[in-house]
Write a protein that holds these residues in place. Structure first.
Motif, PDB file in Angstrom:
ATOM      1  N   MET A 229       0.853  -1.184   0.000  1.00 52.40           N
ATOM      2  CA  MET A 229       0.000   0.000   0.000  1.00 52.40           C
ATOM      3  C   MET A 229       0.894   1.241   0.000  1.00 52.40           C
ATOM      4  SD  MET A 229      -2.815   1.309   2.819  1.00 52.40           S
ATOM      5  CE  MET A 229      -3.847  -0.131   2.568  1.00 52.40           C
ATOM      6  N   SER A 231       0.907   5.496  -0.290  1.00 49.49           N
ATOM      7  CA  SER A 231       0.098   6.705  -0.208  1.00 49.49           C
ATOM      8  C   SER A 231       0.976   7.920  -0.484  1.00 49.49           C
ATOM      9  CB  SER A 231      -0.551   6.840   1.175  1.00 49.49           C
ATOM     10  OG  SER A 231       0.438   6.972   2.179  1.00 49.49           O
ATOM     11  N   VAL A 246      -3.952   6.851  -2.821  1.00 46.16           N
ATOM     12  CA  VAL A 246      -3.637   5.630  -2.091  1.00 46.16           C
ATOM     13  C   VAL A 246      -3.801   4.465  -3.061  1.00 46.16           C
ATOM     14  CG1 VAL A 246      -4.193   4.131  -0.164  1.00 46.16           C
ATOM     15  CG2 VAL A 246      -4.414   6.603   0.105  1.00 46.16           C
ATOM     16  N   THR A 248      -3.295   0.351  -3.521  1.00 46.16           N
ATOM     17  CA  THR A 248      -3.111  -0.932  -2.841  1.00 46.16           C
ATOM     18  C   THR A 248      -3.010  -2.026  -3.893  1.00 46.16           C
ATOM     19  OG1 THR A 248      -4.408  -0.151  -0.956  1.00 46.16           O
ATOM     20  CG2 THR A 248      -4.029  -2.515  -1.121  1.00 46.16           C
TER      21      THR A 248
END
Length: 437
Positions: A229, A231, A246, A248
């Motif tokens: 992940m 960000s 973000v 993932t």
């Protein structure tokens, strides 16, 4: 020339002798200001210093750490002492906590205990280091076992408190019970943050995990591999707005001997107004504080809650009126075929005097959505099929070849769903229930 060298040497010696005392004085000042800023920055912990005795090469300090329940305000204390050593350019504080005198705790950490060390430089920056020793614990009553690798975390804070660098490494964990086993491999987290203004921070962060497996007795093992992940938030428009992303990703999921992947989810917020965002955060914090400190006067508490809730609504209206876009993009790989979803919602910038109330936001908001689901997926999993069939019967999903698809858009109070246009009724005009039939 020789005399000059003697004088220079004397200055160096005096500076070296005086440095620990000066660093000790700065450390005490930094400690007092740092704990004050820490207490104000979050609602979960409060650090209080009862005593700080400063010496030449070292100091000692003691106090209490309170764990706070943010909902009730109840505080649970734990004592601490700190041994401070003064260097020429920095000080190091090694903390000792009054840990619970508990048999289980002593068995979890029979030899080495977790340690917290804080190093502060003469120019004000700080480095916090947490070390947790390896754990090898067996519950004699239940037979459950916990094995945890040695881990650590560091937090580096700039002298002005407006830059944070956080890193943690957790190599592995295995939990075993009579019915299940859970294991985790290489969990790593990093975050670099810079305070933009108010309560809003920007920067980059990441969370990675090599593997997570869950095995329950009588069920196929589920394994997640390659989770990541990332960000990122960046100020734009001369720091008047901020954009954030973000992302993932998951390399694969293994279940019942079959492997599926890769998978991804991407979420974006574009050009969110900084002032309105901060105002919303403050309004939400006020609502939380009022909920935690409701007094004996129900009427007064109700009025305060209503005012705070209206402030939240107003800040959201302002955030929308300053212009924003939210985008979500989903991609899942399944044995039956790809599952994809895309959603974009945007609101144009408006003058404050023309700001639309939140309940009428559909007048000015725009958006589009697309969904693609394999028909075979609903056939393979009857529970999912039961959720999909009503949407197919209502026309929200259309069967095209081997897939159910949805294409929708919203513009000028009109929804276009798979080529069929439907106006959105204005609040109070009625007709809303007929659209659901």
């Amino acid at each position: 020339m020789k005399k000059a060298w003697i004088i220079a040497g004397g200055v160096v010696v005096v500076a070296a002798v005086a440095a620990p005392w000066a660093v000790g004085m700065l450390t005490e000042q930094h400690w007092q200001s740092a704990t004050g800023e820490f207490n104000e920055s979050q609602p979960f912990f409060v650090i209080e210093t009862d005593q700080y005795e400063r010496g030449y090469l070292g100091s000692t300090a003691s106090g209490q750490v309170y764990v706070v329940d943010p909902d009730t305000g109840e505080r649970h204390p734990m004592g601490w002492t700190g041994d401070v050593s003064h260097g020429i350019t920095s000080s190091t504080i090694l903390f000792n906590f009054d840990l619970p005198d508990d048999e289980v705790f002593d068995r979890i950490f029979p030899d080495d205990k977790p340690t917290v060390k804080v190093t502060t430089s003469a120019w004000g920056s700080s480095l916090v280091e947490l070390d947790v020793p390896a754990i090898d614990y067996t519950d004699e009553a239940s037979g459950e076992t916990v094995n945890v690798s040695q881990g650590f975390a560091t937090l580096e804070v700039s002298s002005d408190g407006e830059q944070l660098d956080f890193i943690t490494r957790w190599p592995g964990l295995v939990l075993r019970t009579a019915e299940a086993r859970v294991s985790l491999e290489n969990l790593n987290m990093e975050q670099q943050s810079t305070l933009l203004t108010g309560s809003l921070w920007t920067g980059d962060g990441s969370v990675t995990m090599d593997k997570l497996s869950v095995a329950v007795q009588g069920e196929p093992e589920v394994v997640l591999e390659g989770l990541e992940m990332n960000s990122s938030s960046t100020p734009v428009k001369d720091d008047k707005a901020v954009s954030a992303t973000v992302t993932t990703t998951l390399d694969k999921v293994v279940h019942g001997g079959q492997s599926y992947g890769p998978h991804s989810l991407d979420v974006q917020l574009q050009e969110m107004d900084v002032a309105a965002w901060n105002e919303m955060l403050e309004a939400i914090e006020t609502v939380q504080q009022l909920s935690a400190s409701a007094g004996d006067d129900p009427q007064q508490a109700y009025e305060q809650q209503m005012q705070a809730t209206m402030a939240v609504s107003g800040s959201i209206e302002k955030l929308m009126a300053r212009g924003m876009t939210a985008i979500t993009d989903l991609n899942i790989t399944s044995p039956e075929g790809p599952v994809t979803g895309y959603l974009r919602v945007s609101h144009p910038e408006q003058p404050d005097e023309d700001r639309v109330p939140l309940m009428l936001i559909a007048q000015t908001i725009e958006g589009e959505m697309s969904v693609k689901i394999p028909v075979a997926l609903g056939e393979q999993y009857p529970e999912l099929g039961e959720q999909l069939m009503p949407m197919v019967m209502q026309g929200a999903l259309v069967e095209e070849g081997d897939f159910y698809v949805m294409d929708a858009s919203l513009n000028n109070m009109t929804v276009n769903l798979n080529g069929q246009e439907m106006p959105i009724p204005m609040p109070g005009m009625g007709g809303g229930s007929s659209m659901l039939q």
